[in-house]
Design a protein around this motif. Structure first.
Motif, PDB file in Angstrom:
ATOM      1  N   VAL A 281       0.847  -1.194   0.000  1.00  0.00           N
ATOM      2  CA  VAL A 281       0.000   0.000   0.000  1.00  0.00           C
ATOM      3  C   VAL A 281       0.880   1.239   0.000  1.00  0.00           C
ATOM      4  CG1 VAL A 281      -1.608   1.361   1.424  1.00  0.00           C
ATOM      5  CG2 VAL A 281      -2.000  -1.091   1.081  1.00  0.00           C
ATOM      6  N   LEU A 282       0.452   2.255  -0.753  1.00  0.00           N
ATOM      7  CA  LEU A 282       1.149   3.536  -0.823  1.00  0.00           C
ATOM      8  C   LEU A 282       0.178   4.635  -0.410  1.00  0.00           C
ATOM      9  CD1 LEU A 282       3.707   5.172  -1.834  1.00  0.00           C
ATOM     10  CD2 LEU A 282       2.493   5.360  -4.019  1.00  0.00           C
ATOM     11  N   ILE A 283       0.592   5.484   0.537  1.00  0.00           N
ATOM     12  CA  ILE A 283      -0.219   6.610   1.017  1.00  0.00           C
ATOM     13  C   ILE A 283       0.595   7.888   0.835  1.00  0.00           C
ATOM     14  CG2 ILE A 283      -1.354   7.643   3.018  1.00  0.00           C
ATOM     15  CD1 ILE A 283      -1.807   4.813   4.091  1.00  0.00           C
ATOM     16  N   CYS A 284       0.002   8.879   0.180  1.00  0.00           N
ATOM     17  CA  CYS A 284       0.722  10.107  -0.145  1.00  0.00           C
ATOM     18  C   CYS A 284      -0.053  11.345   0.299  1.00  0.00           C
ATOM     19  CB  CYS A 284       0.968  10.208  -1.648  1.00  0.00           C
ATOM     20  SG  CYS A 284       2.114   8.978  -2.302  1.00  0.00           S
ATOM     21  N   GLY A 285       0.716  12.346   0.764  1.00  0.00           N
ATOM     22  CA  GLY A 285       0.161  13.662   1.066  1.00  0.00           C
ATOM     23  C   GLY A 285      -0.720  13.680   2.287  1.00  0.00           C
ATOM     24  N   GLY A 286      -1.447  14.790   2.441  1.00  0.00           N
ATOM     25  CA  GLY A 286      -2.289  15.007   3.604  1.00  0.00           C
ATOM     26  C   GLY A 286      -1.947  16.323   4.267  1.00  0.00           C
ATOM     27  N   ALA A 287      -2.544  16.568   5.419  1.00  0.00           N
ATOM     28  CA  ALA A 287      -2.304  17.798   6.166  1.00  0.00           C
ATOM     29  C   ALA A 287      -1.744  17.470   7.543  1.00  0.00           C
ATOM     30  CB  ALA A 287      -3.600  18.590   6.304  1.00  0.00           C
ATOM     31  N   PRO A 288      -0.823  18.290   8.048  1.00  0.00           N
ATOM     32  CA  PRO A 288      -0.268  18.016   9.378  1.00  0.00           C
ATOM     33  C   PRO A 288      -1.342  18.059  10.454  1.00  0.00           C
ATOM     34  CG  PRO A 288       0.985  19.739   8.241  1.00  0.00           C
ATOM     35  CD  PRO A 288      -0.265  19.505   7.451  1.00  0.00           C
ATOM     36  N   ARG A 289      -1.096  17.343  11.519  1.00  0.00           N
ATOM     37  CA  ARG A 289      -2.028  17.377  12.644  1.00  0.00           C
ATOM     38  C   ARG A 289      -2.163  18.814  13.148  1.00  0.00           C
ATOM     39  NH1 ARG A 289      -4.130  13.279  15.076  1.00  0.00           N
ATOM     40  NH2 ARG A 289      -2.574  11.831  14.244  1.00  0.00           N
ATOM     41  N   GLY A 290      -3.399  19.231  13.346  1.00  0.00           N
ATOM     42  CA  GLY A 290      -3.656  20.597  13.807  1.00  0.00           C
ATOM     43  C   GLY A 290      -3.990  21.569  12.697  1.00  0.00           C
ATOM     44  N   ALA A 291      -3.803  21.162  11.433  1.00  0.00           N
ATOM     45  CA  ALA A 291      -4.039  22.080  10.316  1.00  0.00           C
ATOM     46  C   ALA A 291      -5.484  22.560  10.267  1.00  0.00           C
ATOM     47  CB  ALA A 291      -3.659  21.411   9.000  1.00  0.00           C
ATOM     48  N   PHE A 292      -6.425  21.664  10.514  1.00  0.00           N
ATOM     49  CA  PHE A 292      -7.843  21.996  10.425  1.00  0.00           C
ATOM     50  C   PHE A 292      -8.209  23.080  11.438  1.00  0.00           C
ATOM     51  CE2 PHE A 292     -12.373  21.350  11.177  1.00  0.00           C
ATOM     52  CZ  PHE A 292     -12.881  21.133   9.913  1.00  0.00           C
ATOM     53  N   GLN A 293      -7.680  22.963  12.651  1.00  0.00           N
ATOM     54  CA  GLN A 293      -8.022  23.910  13.711  1.00  0.00           C
ATOM     55  C   GLN A 293      -7.413  25.286  13.481  1.00  0.00           C
ATOM     56  OE1 GLN A 293      -6.840  20.794  14.042  1.00  0.00           O
ATOM     57  NE2 GLN A 293      -7.356  19.889  16.038  1.00  0.00           N
ATOM     58  N   LEU A 294      -6.306  25.365  12.745  1.00  0.00           N
ATOM     59  CA  LEU A 294      -5.607  26.637  12.564  1.00  0.00           C
ATOM     60  C   LEU A 294      -6.193  27.499  11.456  1.00  0.00           C
ATOM     61  CD1 LEU A 294      -1.900  25.481  13.006  1.00  0.00           C
ATOM     62  CD2 LEU A 294      -3.213  26.967  14.531  1.00  0.00           C
ATOM     63  N   VAL A 295      -6.919  26.899  10.520  1.00  0.00           N
ATOM     64  CA  VAL A 295      -7.452  27.678   9.393  1.00  0.00           C
ATOM     65  C   VAL A 295      -8.337  28.837   9.858  1.00  0.00           C
ATOM     66  CG1 VAL A 295      -8.985  27.584   7.385  1.00  0.00           C
ATOM     67  CG2 VAL A 295      -7.221  25.848   7.684  1.00  0.00           C
ATOM     68  N   PRO A 296      -9.250  28.660  10.821  1.00  0.00           N
ATOM     69  CA  PRO A 296     -10.065  29.804  11.263  1.00  0.00           C
ATOM     70  C   PRO A 296      -9.242  30.966  11.806  1.00  0.00           C
ATOM     71  CG  PRO A 296     -11.023  27.748  12.023  1.00  0.00           C
ATOM     72  CD  PRO A 296      -9.683  27.412  11.468  1.00  0.00           C
ATOM     73  N   GLN A 297      -8.004  30.700  12.200  1.00  0.00           N
ATOM     74  CA  GLN A 297      -7.104  31.758  12.678  1.00  0.00           C
ATOM     75  C   GLN A 297      -6.303  32.385  11.545  1.00  0.00           C
ATOM     76  OE1 GLN A 297      -4.734  30.288  16.023  1.00  0.00           O
ATOM     77  NE2 GLN A 297      -6.308  28.742  16.457  1.00  0.00           N
ATOM     78  N   GLY A 298      -6.579  31.951  10.322  1.00  0.00           N
ATOM     79  CA  GLY A 298      -5.871  32.496   9.168  1.00  0.00           C
ATOM     80  C   GLY A 298      -4.537  31.844   8.906  1.00  0.00           C
ATOM     81  N   VAL A 299      -4.280  30.703   9.550  1.00  0.00           N
ATOM     82  CA  VAL A 299      -3.012  29.992   9.371  1.00  0.00           C
ATOM     83  C   VAL A 299      -3.255  28.758   8.504  1.00  0.00           C
ATOM     84  CG1 VAL A 299      -1.117  28.789  10.520  1.00  0.00           C
ATOM     85  CG2 VAL A 299      -2.168  30.803  11.597  1.00  0.00           C
ATOM     86  N   PHE A 300      -2.576  28.707   7.361  1.00  0.00           N
ATOM     87  CA  PHE A 300      -2.701  27.577   6.445  1.00  0.00           C
ATOM     88  C   PHE A 300      -1.369  26.832   6.418  1.00  0.00           C
ATOM     89  CE2 PHE A 300      -6.041  30.406   5.302  1.00  0.00           C
ATOM     90  CZ  PHE A 300      -7.049  29.639   4.735  1.00  0.00           C
TER      91      PHE A 300
END
Length: 541
Positions: free
Chosen positions: A275-294
């Motif tokens: 199996v090969l798994i690629c990409g994604g978002a770092p842990r915490g990314a979802f919570q930071l977006v409302p603060q303007g941090v991507f």
């Protein structure tokens, strides 16, 4: 011909292929709806659909057909627009379909007779099962309360016995089967503690889990950052795999993508599966977006041999970070990584900086040189994009709607209703002399497990029998960066007998059991010096 010469020839073809980085073609400026979900059927038509609860689409239903949904949250009036369509690949035309309840963020698979079985959705669609059977005038058929619980963001997988298993969903830590075959299955769903264990409160990060049928008949299930091998027949976890390196989540909404790499040596005593798994978002990314941090998307790909008793992950780096990308298995075993963004995570307006350049992952390449950058599209494909291989070897790409409704102006990434095609390197005219054509068997032939059948091919140029192979692909159901049921098998072939300057014939041995290839329609390809033919449909049973 010596092994060294064969290797040099293959290297030459791969090197030449790497110098051709594909082409884009706009097929339809607008198909009227966002291509959020897509499935290729065995009549070479795509079933495409979007949610129904955002308002009107840009595609009108025919003959005055309308839907009136009392639970509709946006419209307080009758909706006479379509939220699903059938796209004919050969003619580049489409017709609207009538779906009556909300199919937003649902799942599906095709079954033995080629019918698409679609499960779940949102609101009034969350316990529905819908079916679509290929025919000239067919439309959606819906069944009420066919699911035991609400299924929203769940994953389906087609099983060797011809049923499908539906796993997870929003706050659903369980699974069920369709159709059901005993009284226990009608009572309540089976609890899957692994989904509790991978649940991040407030974010979840275990939605649309990556599920693959292993060669031993068990299911490899990956959610968040962890994976198990699950015996669904006895409701037990067979083994737990090491956490993916780095520990960052890869499933929705941190949305990486995953594939089961090509299955080879199918007649060996023990077949390997990887199996090969690629990409994604770092842990915490979802919570930071409302603060303007991507946050920067992950650029890592992790690969694991799931049949190895001492399985460990090996990690490589893509040319760039990607979240919400799709991984499309190509007929020659390469993988196309396409769509997505470099910053943020999945969800409404939660990502920035689209990745316009696809990447080819050379499955059999050397570590450090497996990624080949491809030509860029001019169209950002962000949240709610799709990509799917069609029989002629192109990859059709559509969708992108990062907004709660259709929004075409005054936004960074407008809703996109177009459909385009990406032609990988192997379709470049320079490879025409290498490209094989299948002359036998005819399309839609029936194939029996383990029973040899004869193939005949033609090549317009120099034929190298030693560099001929045959692959068999299960077309997947694609949504939210994961292609459910995607499966490529490299079949065993006998001696290639040259019958003319450009023709040859040989025997092919299909998989020996439904565990390797569940019974349904597959695309069959011949690959010559890394260049695949146009596929034909076969049905294995």
């Amino acid at each position: 011909m010596t092994t060294l010469v064969l290797l040099l020839l293959l290297l030459l073809s791969v090197t030449e292929a790497s110098n051709s980085n594909g082409q884009w073609q706009l097929l339809q400026k607008s198909i009227g709806i966002v291509a959020m979900h897509v499935q290729l059927l065995n009549n070479d038509r795509l079933i495409i659909y979007d949610r129904t609860d955002f308002g009107f689409s840009n595609l009108t239903l025919p003959n005055g057909t309308c839907r009136h949904d009392p639970s509709e949250k946006v419209l307080n009036q009758t909706d006479c627009t379509a939220h699903s369509l059938e796209y004919d690949v050969a003619s580049d035309t489409f017709r609207p379909l009538f779906v009556q309840t909300d199919i937003w963020c649902s799942s599906g698979t095709t079954v033995a007779n080629g019918t698409l079985i679609q499960t779940g959705g949102y609101n009034d669609g969350e316990r529905k099962i819908r079916s679509f059977t290929p025919c000239e005038t067919c439309d959606w058929q819906e069944t009420d309360n066919a699911l035991l619980v609400k299924r929203w963001y769940s994953t389906d997988h087609y099983l060797p016995d011809g049923r499908q298993i539906i796993i997870g969903g929003r706050r659903q830590f369980n699974y069920e089967f369709y159709p059901k075959i005993n009284s226990a299955e009608y009572d309540k769903p089976y609890v899957l503690p692994f989904l509790f264990e991978t649940y991040d409160k407030g974010v979840e990060n275990n939605l649309y889990p990556f599920v693959f049928l292993n060669v031993d008949g068990n299911l490899f299930i990956f959610a968040n950052s962890r994976a198990i091998l699950f015996d669904y027949q006895n409701d037990i976890v067979v083994r737990t795999y090491p956490e993916i390196p780095g520990g960052d989540p890869r499933s929705y909404p941190s949305t990486g993508s995953a594939v089961l790499l090509p299955l080879r040596n199918l007649e060996a005593p023990s077949v390997e599966a990887e199996v090969l798994i690629c990409g994604g978002a770092p842990r915490g990314a979802f919570q930071l977006v409302p603060q303007g941090v991507f946050l920067q998307a992950l650029d890592s790909c992790a690969r694991i041999m799931i049949t190895d008793p001492n399985a460990t992950w090996t990690v490589e780096s893509m040319p760039m970070g990607r979240v919400m990308s799709d991984m499309v298995m190509l007929p020659n075993g390469d993988i196309l990584i396409i769509n997505g963004a470099q910053l943020g995570t999945a969800g409404w307006d939660k990502a920035m900086e689209p990745v316009l350049e696809p990447v080819i992952y050379k499955t059999n390449g050397w570590v450090g040189s497996r990624f080949v950058l491809q030509s860029a599209s001019s169209i950002p494909r962000m949240y709610h994009s799709t990509a799917i291989l069609v029989r002629d070897g192109r990859v059709l790409v559509g969708g992108s709607n990062p907004h709660e409704k259709y929004d075409f102006s005054n936004v960074s990434y407008p809703t996109d209703l177009s459909l385009e095609a990406f032609s990988p390197y192997y379709l470049d005219p320079q490879f025409s002399p290498l490209r094989p054509m299948i002359v036998e068997p005819c399309s839609h032939a029936n194939v029996t497990y383990g029973e040899k059948f004869k193939m005949g091919i033609e090549v317009n140029g120099t034929l190298v029998p030693e560099l001929v192979s045959v692959t068999m692909l299960a077309p997947p159901f694609n949504t939210h960066s994961f292609s459910m049921n995607q499966r490529l098998l490299v079949l065993s072939i006998g001696q290639v007998n040259v019958t003319g300057n450009w023709t040859c014939e040989f025997e092919v041995t299909p998989p020996g059991s439904a565990v390797l290839a569940p019974p349904t329609f597959y695309l069959l390809f011949v690959v010559h010096q890394d260049i695949p033919s146009e596929g034909i449909w076969i049905k294995i049973q």
